[in-house]
Every structure is written in C-alpha cells, then in structure tokens.
Scaffold this active site. Structure first.
Site, mmCIF file in Angstrom:
data_model
loop_
_atom_site.group_PDB
_atom_site.id
_atom_site.type_symbol
_atom_site.label_atom_id
_atom_site.label_comp_id
_atom_site.label_asym_id
_atom_site.label_seq_id
_atom_site.Cartn_x
_atom_site.Cartn_y
_atom_site.Cartn_z
ATOM 1 N N SER A 197 0.846 -1.199 0.000
ATOM 2 C CA SER A 197 0.000 0.000 0.000
ATOM 3 C C SER A 197 0.874 1.240 0.000
ATOM 4 C CB SER A 197 -0.898 0.012 1.246
ATOM 5 O OG SER A 197 -1.538 1.263 1.418
ATOM 6 N N TYR B 69 -1.483 -0.584 10.364
ATOM 7 C CA TYR B 69 -1.705 -1.095 9.008
ATOM 8 C C TYR B 69 -0.568 -0.651 8.096
ATOM 9 C CZ TYR B 69 -3.854 -1.465 4.358
ATOM 10 O OH TYR B 69 -4.109 -1.752 3.037
#
EC number: 1.1.1.-
Length: 258
Positions: free
Chosen positions: A150, A163
């Site tokens: 990501s 995350y």
C-alpha cells in the site's frame, strides 16, 4: 465490477493457475478477473462461503475458469486446504497473489491493544509467509508471486498507523523472498494508492478526505481496482520475466519514498 475490454488484453496466462487471496471483492476480485480474462484458471478465496459463491458465479459468467475456496489466511488448516485443493484440481500453481489484509483499528500506535497489533501483523504479514511456505513446493519454474502492499507503507497515516507499518514490512519481505525463491520464482510487490472500495470506504466516502487524497496525486484522482489489477497482471506475467524483488507504486504520483 469495473469492465476491462477483452479486446484490449492478451492471453498471457493461458494454461496457468493463479491463486488470489481475499479475492471476492475490491482489488482482489479485480485481480482475479484480470488474470482470468487473460486465460488463467483462478482460485479465489474469502472467509465467507456466501462471498466465495457469489464471486465464482460472476467470474464464470465471464467465461473464466474458477475455483472458489473458503480461506481465512490466519487459519493454518484453511491455508493448507487452499493450496491442497488447488493442486488436487489443477496439479500445479503458477501465480500467487497475496492480497489479504486487515485494519481493525484507527487508534494511534501507542494506544493500540496488543491483541490488535498481533491480529494486524498476523493477517497482513505473517500469513503471506506461511501461505508461501505451503505453496512453494508446488510452484513451477517461471512462477510468480505478487504481494499487495500500500502507499501507506511509505508514510503510515495516523489513522492507519499499524496497518501502514505492516505494509512497509511487505516491501522488505518482497526483497527477502525474491532472493530466497530465485532463480525459479520471481517475487514482486504492488503498492496501491487509495481506491474507493469497501475496505477504504471509511476514508473515501468523506468528501473532504477524498478531495485531500486526490490533491496529493499528480493525476488528481483516486485509483481504480482495474488500475491495480493491470499492474499486478504485468508483474505476474512473463512480460516482467527479468523483474524481481521490486515494488511498483500505483498511486497516481502520490509521493512514495521511504
């Protein structure tokens, strides 16, 4: 489901078998759809049987050879079953796309409970390693692994701190696995920018946040699941046969430097 014109793509995965985790919706589904359109037999998975069944029907309706398997990637028996079921039906594995991820907390790192830290790490990082431990003996010469990281791995935002940290870890994991699995298996990574899927809905549904995210890109728009699927298909294909250990950032020019 975003449409990809069948006339615009080739058949780079004809005769190949591809496993895509967390692939019944969002980016994972788009990746499975793209690989299937290009000729792969795709094995999709999700935690819920209902989601698996619905995704299988959608892919079959497009003429794609597909097998659906229930798999929570943090469950060792279900990981093993995913690999064993694939090999039993198709006899081999050519592509593994590790897409599963979780972000159950928006707490600051120093306020996140240990159990939550463990859960995010287990699903986002550890499960990829354990899945590949199961898959590795069955990967063919010339096979490809793609990890889905990501843009948050480059600068973890406060609301996605742990995350983002796990997605940073995947960048390093890509390098480590690429060396370990060479020369017969390539390992690369895609780092998507923000895409308006169910996973990111709590961010992208807010107009102010969405506008802010768009402004950070050179292209002044959020990504699409099709954008991510195209990049993943490239890295998984023989067109990328001399690329391994690399991360492709698909984020419209959003700054991405560690």
């Amino acid at each position: 489901m975003e449409k990809t014109s069948k006339k615009m793509i080739g058949r780079r995965f004809e005769g190949k078998v591809a496993i895509v985790t967390a692939s019944t919706q969002g980016i994972g589904f788009a990746i499975a759809y793209r690989l299937g359109l290009e000729g792969a037999a795709v094995v999709i998975s999700s935690r819920k049987q209902k989601n698996v069944d619905e995704a299988v029907e959608k892919l079959k309706a497009q003429g794609i050879e597909v097998l659906g398997v229930v798999c929570h990637v943090s469950n060792s028996k279900q990981r093993k079953n995913l690999i064993d079921t694939t090999v039993k039906k198709y006899g081999k594995i050519d592509v593994v796309v590790s897409n599963a991820a979780a972000n159950p907390s928006t707490d600051a790192l120093l306020e996140t409970q240990e159990s939550v830290l463990d859960k995010i790490w287990e699903i986002n990082v550890k499960a990829s390693i354990l899945l590949l431990q199961e898959a590795a003996p069955h990967l063919q010469k010339g096979s490809s692994v793609v990890l889905i990281s990501s843009i948050t791995g480059y600068q973890p935002p406060a609301s996605m701190a742990m995350y983002g940290v796990t997605k940073t870890a995947l960048l390093g994991l890509t390098k480590a696995l690429a060396e370990e699995m060479a020369p017969y298996v390539r390992v690369n990574c895609v780092a998507p920018g923000f895409v308006p899927t169910n996973f990111a809905d709590y961010l992208t549904r807010n107009e102010d946040i969405r506008n802010s995210l768009e402004e950070k890109t050179f292209l002044k728009r959020l990504g699409t699941t099709q954008d991510m699927a195209s990049a993943t298909a490239f890295l998984a294909s023989d067109d990328a046969s001399y690329i391994t250990g690399e991360t492709v950032v698909v984020a419209g020019g959003t700054p991405s430097r560690l």
